[in-house]
Design a protein around this motif. Structure first.
Motif, mmCIF file in Angstrom:
data_model
loop_
_atom_site.group_PDB
_atom_site.id
_atom_site.type_symbol
_atom_site.label_atom_id
_atom_site.label_comp_id
_atom_site.label_asym_id
_atom_site.label_seq_id
_atom_site.Cartn_x
_atom_site.Cartn_y
_atom_site.Cartn_z
ATOM 1 N N MET A 165 0.838 -1.198 0.000
ATOM 2 C CA MET A 165 0.000 0.000 0.000
ATOM 3 C C MET A 165 0.878 1.257 0.000
ATOM 4 N N GLU A 166 1.863 1.233 0.894
ATOM 5 C CA GLU A 166 2.704 2.421 1.010
ATOM 6 C C GLU A 166 3.508 2.649 -0.272
ATOM 7 N N GLU A 167 4.034 1.563 -0.805
ATOM 8 C CA GLU A 167 4.800 1.666 -2.049
ATOM 9 C C GLU A 167 3.908 2.199 -3.183
ATOM 10 N N THR A 168 2.671 1.697 -3.230
ATOM 11 C CA THR A 168 1.745 2.165 -4.269
ATOM 12 C C THR A 168 1.399 3.633 -4.061
ATOM 13 N N GLY A 169 1.208 4.010 -2.817
ATOM 14 C CA GLY A 169 0.945 5.418 -2.518
ATOM 15 C C GLY A 169 2.108 6.309 -2.935
ATOM 16 N N ARG A 170 3.307 5.844 -2.709
ATOM 17 C CA ARG A 170 4.478 6.640 -3.099
ATOM 18 C C ARG A 170 4.546 6.805 -4.619
ATOM 19 N N ARG A 171 4.223 5.719 -5.335
ATOM 20 C CA ARG A 171 4.241 5.832 -6.808
ATOM 21 C C ARG A 171 3.170 6.820 -7.277
ATOM 22 N N LEU A 172 1.999 6.756 -6.673
ATOM 23 C CA LEU A 172 0.944 7.715 -7.037
ATOM 24 C C LEU A 172 1.411 9.144 -6.789
ATOM 25 N N LEU A 231 -0.857 5.398 6.576
ATOM 26 C CA LEU A 231 -0.545 5.815 5.213
ATOM 27 C C LEU A 231 -0.467 7.339 5.113
ATOM 28 N N GLU A 232 -1.381 8.000 5.789
ATOM 29 C CA GLU A 232 -1.369 9.458 5.795
ATOM 30 C C GLU A 232 -0.039 9.971 6.387
ATOM 31 N N ALA A 233 0.387 9.306 7.450
ATOM 32 C CA ALA A 233 1.650 9.709 8.082
ATOM 33 C C ALA A 233 2.826 9.433 7.158
ATOM 34 N N ALA A 234 2.800 8.287 6.502
ATOM 35 C CA ALA A 234 3.942 7.898 5.678
ATOM 36 C C ALA A 234 4.056 8.746 4.422
ATOM 37 N N LEU A 235 2.908 9.073 3.824
ATOM 38 C CA LEU A 235 2.940 9.792 2.548
ATOM 39 C C LEU A 235 2.983 11.309 2.725
ATOM 40 N N GLY A 236 2.546 11.774 3.889
ATOM 41 C CA GLY A 236 2.461 13.222 4.055
ATOM 42 C C GLY A 236 1.379 13.846 3.194
#
Lengths: 217, 217, 217, 217, 217, 217
Positions: free
Chosen positions: A162-169, A192-197
């Motif tokens: 999920m986090e990796e996909t969020g980073r790609r987005l 996820l909100e914390a990780a992606l900012g």
């Protein structure tokens, strides 16, 4: 006191319903409407294919019809928004689809939204809805994590993906707000909100917030 | 308990602020955030021109900056969404524009939305925002009633014009959901909804509902 | 003889104004209107944030208002087009924004345009304007070089980054015309055009050319 | 001194060429490039049908090819922009189509443009170009006056129809800028602008202004 | 028995005409219209540039005009659809362009289509047509293989490049249906369809199928 | 010989099926595939509401699943395209929706298409599909005649309304090609085409023609 807001989980997986109920728990307030989450027992374990989505439409509409006197709004709790327009025909109160609600909400939280989907087969279905909503200029991308609905519980590996996909987005597609494209992902919102900012939109919460906006008259 | 949701009326007309506060009163709940409506005292009596809109941007941003520690969300309470993107830069919490919020919400209540505007000069400004939001496929029409912000109180004549404009949006433009394009129209929501048989969206309510969706974590 | 075309540099960096004046020098002709470039002394050193953009709107409009009798057209010389629509309300003569002018001009020089921006934060602001103009089908991409307005003078490193960014717009995004997304980049037009083999549009020049088209009656 | 800007009138009606030359006369300046208007002698009296448009493409391209050493820019002086993309392939200097130029310019003068066309058969051709340019969100309407190219001289009746059509574009279609959709209408620009109270764009002037923007280096 | 469907190959390469005729052979039925493929002898060996495309327009229209009494439909057999709208003006029966037909057909076979083009110079021409058709939301990508029309026979190397390009359209651009962007690629349809696992649309076949839909009354 | 093309009429009105069969009769050819039209006996008399449309989805998919070994293509014979994407998932051969097919075909017969619908309630459903197809720039208008599916047989009054609606689409909305928005209108195709002077597309014929284009390999 208003009648309950009824959130219908069209899949038969109770743990998904429980996760949705927990996700919207903070919206329950003294004096406010109950927020009731129900499981469609005859539904598939998860809505993954177009056939899954179609298979739940009539049960949803039947349920809506039967609850018309005891609901102030309905939320269809599946990111494919199955039966949304039919349910609106049957219901005497407003009906919200969680995908439509999440995307509408995303327009107020960033410039371009990304969607984390479950499986590749979901993407064309999502794109049709994005175009039907007329908002494709705001879509940054829609990327699948490659897990089915019932596989989303196993935290570690799933969350990493999920986090990796969020980073790609965010980094490759230019998304500045991210939508969780399945109700089974609700528990990943905060990390996820914390990780992606970035703001991460949990669709059932988005729909219930919009429902409260109508019901709270 | 969360910090208040702060609704900023950028015009200096207290009765408009009062109307907004009344419009969102039902959202105030025990245990929920306060919803505080403030008047920008130095603002114009009503935001009618582009210059009016520009003139309130820095005061809004200053206010937002000063309230950062005491707000869980800001709502810019003017249908021109003045300073929305600048306020987002300054704020440490989410900022909602009422026009953006109303249009996003309208996407979940009907197929094509109509906007009742105050004056003809507002229309191109609205169209620019509709296009900037990328949702022009969903706009049925935007029609002015021909009254300024401070003239919206005189119920009879104004309401008649509102209803007539709503009917044109519904019957000639194909709107199935109507947005009140000025905060000064809030008190017309219920009668208009009854007369038109369509959902009527009051923008401040739409924004506060979306704000509650984020704040209520 | 017509009144001057007045180009307003809303930032306070005189060297940027000088670069703009030099960029449009070839448009000055005997018998033609003067092209006067003025610096807004109270402005920020460079317009980089949304707040910077908002902060210059009222000074621009005040200036325009005061020059109404002594200008045949105004050009707002900042790629964020701050205050463009307000200035049009105040002015008695045409007002051109350099971003709007550059993009309109790009539509006549290639199929898809790329924009070289200064900082990542500029991109969503540019995208909003591209959508508000209704021309997103023609945008190939918008990529930042990562330098602020006042850092654009240091030729070597900056130019290398400009060229590299231009190549990415051409080769990865499919741009066949490139826009310099900041007035401080004016001196890079010729070398970049030579290096990329594509038309490179300097926005102040684009706006002055359009202004001359109206003024030269 | 730069080589001339060569404006090609693809129809064989010299009076139309003369009108174009007069329309751009104010752009001729000491030290500036000559602006030469040429008539394609073998062309049809007016370009009214798609076949008319196609019939002039190769002659235009041949002419462009032959003038490559003696032109700093070419302007294709017909509102169907016949051969625009082919001429760009053949030319070593920039080529401007007057329709493309007029529409690009209109984006900087108002929110939605209206086009006054000659005959009903022109409208689908214009719509295709508007869509090919990707700017259909900015088109207010395209209405024919019902006169052919060579009938546009007879001032009174034609002008009345022009003005009436302009009013419909403004009042019914919402245009706030109007384009003259035929070179034969050039002499109506000023009276129409006065009558409508809107900017009226004469396409040959628009193209020459853009050409000067490139040539004047 | 209806008059023939006449497929016009505007290039002069007979082997391309033969390939087209073979591609549509299965549409020839007892009692059905003949499907006649003709070569424009004066045409270029292949239509590769915009000039090539323009050069064949008048010959096509002349031919159409001459065959009006002996055709039930015309198909312009070149992926640039040269002269499509002019031929429609001249013809008394329906005229189909193979690119327009292939793209319309693709809308019924997948969500987003990819185009395999011959040369990089074709791409902007294709994009203009995609936009003129108003279907850019459905285009996944348009990638050239880098071979000219007359080089498409040499199977091995060309086919490998075709397959590689098809894979990129599918895997990188998200295409789920692929269009062969040149009549000279007809013989690659079946192997490519097998290799990619996606529908592959051969444009001449698409146009003839649509023509049969009208002719077969 | 290929397996039949199976046209599924999801409503239970045999006379509608008969009309469809007659409409496609000319496509039946010696050596060609049979074109079999079947009635879903449990369906509603006509698909008029969203619920009607949803109610036929699973029966259609069941039928498709059962006929997979004995069909070369399926056509869903209802202008709401019920279950189109689910049927595509279930089928091992191509599936065509008649609305999608008619609209795709219309793109090749005119510039902007008009749709004659049965009831006002159909229009938003059609608009969603038009947007989902990404072709809204080509829609001239969608106007209901105000008769239900089973009322379309009564020729005189119904036909008059059809013709009047067709004229409005042509004269007021600018349509140059018209689609019959219900299978029950098939018998009006020829007289309407004659009366309007425009191509009139009967959707079942459009879908069968596209199916033949794939099946006839």
């Amino acid at each position: 006191m208003p009648a309950p807001i009824v959130v219908i989980n069209p899949n038969s997986t109770q743990s998904v319903t429980d996760g949705m109920s927990e996700a919207v728990d903070s919206f329950r307030r003294p004096g406010g409407p109950a927020i009731e989450c129900v499981t469609m027992e005859g539904g598939p374990p998860g809505v993954e294919t177009q056939m899954d989505a179609e298979s739940v439409v009539l049960p949803i509409c039947d349920y809506v019809h039967g609850r018309n006197d005891d609901a102030s709004a309905f939320v269809i709790g599946c990111y494919s928004d199955p039966g949304l327009h039919a349910a609106r025909e049957v219901a005497r109160v407003p009906v919200f689809g969680i995908a439509e609600s999440a995307m509408a909400t995303a327009l107020t939280r960033g410039d371009r939204f990304g969607v984390i989907s479950i499986l590749p087969g979901s993407v064309p279905r999502h794109l049709r809805q994005v175009r039907a909503m007329g908002i494709e200029a705001r879509l940054a991308g829609d990327l699948p994590v490659g897990f089915g609905v019932t596989e989303l519980g196993g935290e570690d590996e799933v969350y990493e993906r999920m986090e990796e996909t969020g980073r790609r987005l965010r980094d490759e597609c230019g998304a500045d707000v991210v939508i969780l494209g399945c109700t089974g992902m609700a528990h990943f919102r905060r990390p996820l909100e914390a990780a992606l900012g970035l703001p991460v939109i949990e669709p059932t919460r988005a729909a219930v917030a919009l429902a409260l906006g109508v019901v709270t008259a």
